[in-house]
Design an enzyme around this catalytic site. Sequence first.
Site, PDB file in Angstrom:
ATOM      1  N   LYS A   1      30.025 116.211  28.317  1.00  0.00           N
ATOM      2  CA  LYS A   1      31.079 117.255  28.274  1.00  0.00           C
ATOM      3  C   LYS A   1      31.034 118.149  29.506  1.00  0.00           C
ATOM      4  O   LYS A   1      30.851 119.369  29.419  1.00  0.00           O
ATOM      5  CB  LYS A   1      30.988 118.110  27.006  1.00  0.00           C
ATOM      6  CG  LYS A   1      31.224 117.337  25.718  1.00  0.00           C
ATOM      7  CD  LYS A   1      31.312 118.254  24.513  1.00  0.00           C
ATOM      8  CE  LYS A   1      31.509 117.517  23.211  1.00  0.00           C
ATOM      9  NZ  LYS A   1      30.316 116.776  22.732  1.00  0.00           N
TER      10      LYS A   1
ATOM     11  N   ILE B   1      33.642 123.108  38.125  1.00  0.00           N
ATOM     12  CA  ILE B   1      34.475 122.716  39.264  1.00  0.00           C
ATOM     13  C   ILE B   1      33.995 121.369  39.823  1.00  0.00           C
ATOM     14  O   ILE B   1      32.844 120.968  39.603  1.00  0.00           O
ATOM     15  CB  ILE B   1      34.463 123.789  40.372  1.00  0.00           C
ATOM     16  CG1 ILE B   1      33.032 124.030  40.893  1.00  0.00           C
ATOM     17  CG2 ILE B   1      35.091 125.084  39.885  1.00  0.00           C
ATOM     18  CD1 ILE B   1      32.968 124.824  42.185  1.00  0.00           C
TER      19      ILE B   1
ATOM     20  N   ARG C   1      25.403 111.855  12.110  1.00  0.00           N
ATOM     21  CA  ARG C   1      24.543 112.073  10.950  1.00  0.00           C
ATOM     22  C   ARG C   1      24.874 111.180   9.764  1.00  0.00           C
ATOM     23  O   ARG C   1      23.980 110.875   8.960  1.00  0.00           O
ATOM     24  CB  ARG C   1      24.592 113.559  10.564  1.00  0.00           C
ATOM     25  CG  ARG C   1      23.798 114.416  11.541  1.00  0.00           C
ATOM     26  CD  ARG C   1      24.129 115.887  11.411  1.00  0.00           C
ATOM     27  NE  ARG C   1      25.440 116.191  11.986  1.00  0.00           N
ATOM     28  CZ  ARG C   1      25.965 117.411  12.064  1.00  0.00           C
ATOM     29  NH1 ARG C   1      25.273 118.442  11.594  1.00  0.00           N
ATOM     30  NH2 ARG C   1      27.150 117.607  12.618  1.00  0.00           N
TER      31      ARG C   1
END
Length: 266
Positions: A96, A100, A237
Site C-alpha cells: 500500500k 510521492i 483470518r
Amino acid sequence: MSALTYSSRATTHPTEVGRNLLSIIAEKQTNLCVSLDLADTEKILSLLDTLGPLICCAKTHVDILPFSGPDAISAFTDRLAALAKQHNFLIFEDRKFADIGSTVKAQYGGGVYKIAQWSHITNAHSVPGPGIIAGLKEVAQEVGQPRGLLMLGEMSSKGNLGGGEYLQKTLEMARGDKEFVMGFIAQCAIPPQDGEDWIVMTPGVNLGSKGDGLGQQYNTPDLVVREKGCDVIIVGRGIIGAADPKATAEEYRKAGWEAYEKRIAA
Ligand code: S5P
C-alpha cells in the site's frame, strides 16, 4: 463486470502479470488469494507449502515479520519464490504505497525488503496522484521481470474514503498506464472501456464472520464474485485462523470458483 472467462482474458489482458495471474486461475480453477498476516516466517512457508495447490496468489505484509537481519529477509523471500514456482502461484506484497514518486521508488526497490525483487504484484493508494504510478514503474522496469500494480480504489473497512468519486478518479489515473496497472483493490467490478480489462482483487471476505471489531467488514465469496463481479477473493483470518487451514482453504476455493461459474453462466 466481466462476462468473459478467466482463460479468455488470460490471452488478452494488457499486462503480463495480469495474463499470468488469469492463466494460473484458469488452470488451477482457483480465484483464491490467501493473506498471510502472521508474524512467523516458518508458519507462513509451511502454510504455503500446504495451501499452494489451492491458491492463485499469496499476499504478504513483509513488514510485520520480525527478521534478525537482511540475510534472514533474503532467505525468506528466496524460499517464498521457490514455493511460488513449485506450486504455480504469484506473490503479492500488500505494501500500500502512498507517497510521492521519488519516495515510493526508493521504498519499492530498496531498503531492507527490496520488494520489487521478489513480489510479482504490489499495490498503491492514489492519494499522491499519478507520480506514484510512474515512480513504481521505473523500479519495475529496472527489475526486468513482470511486475504489476493494483490501485486501491475502495477499501473493505468501515468508514473508508474510497469508492464513488474517489474510485472514479483512481480509475482515470490507472488509465494513464495500462501496461503496469493491472487492476484494483475494490469491492466491485470496474466497468471496462475500449478493450480495458481490470482485475479486481477483493479483501474483506469471510464465510463465518461479519467483521473484526476494528472496522473490517466481511462479505461472502458468492456476493463479491457473483453479484459484484470481482475476480479474486483475498482471505486472511478466515483461513489462517481456522483449525484446519487446508480444508478451509478448499471451502473458500470451491465457493469462489462456483460463484465465478454462476456469473459466467448468467
Ligand atoms: O481494503 C482492504 C485492502 C486490503 S489489501 N482491506 C483489507 O483488509 N486488505 C488486506 O486484506 C488487509 O491488510 C489484510 O491483510 C487482508 C484481510 O485480512 P482478513 O484477515 O480480514 O481476511
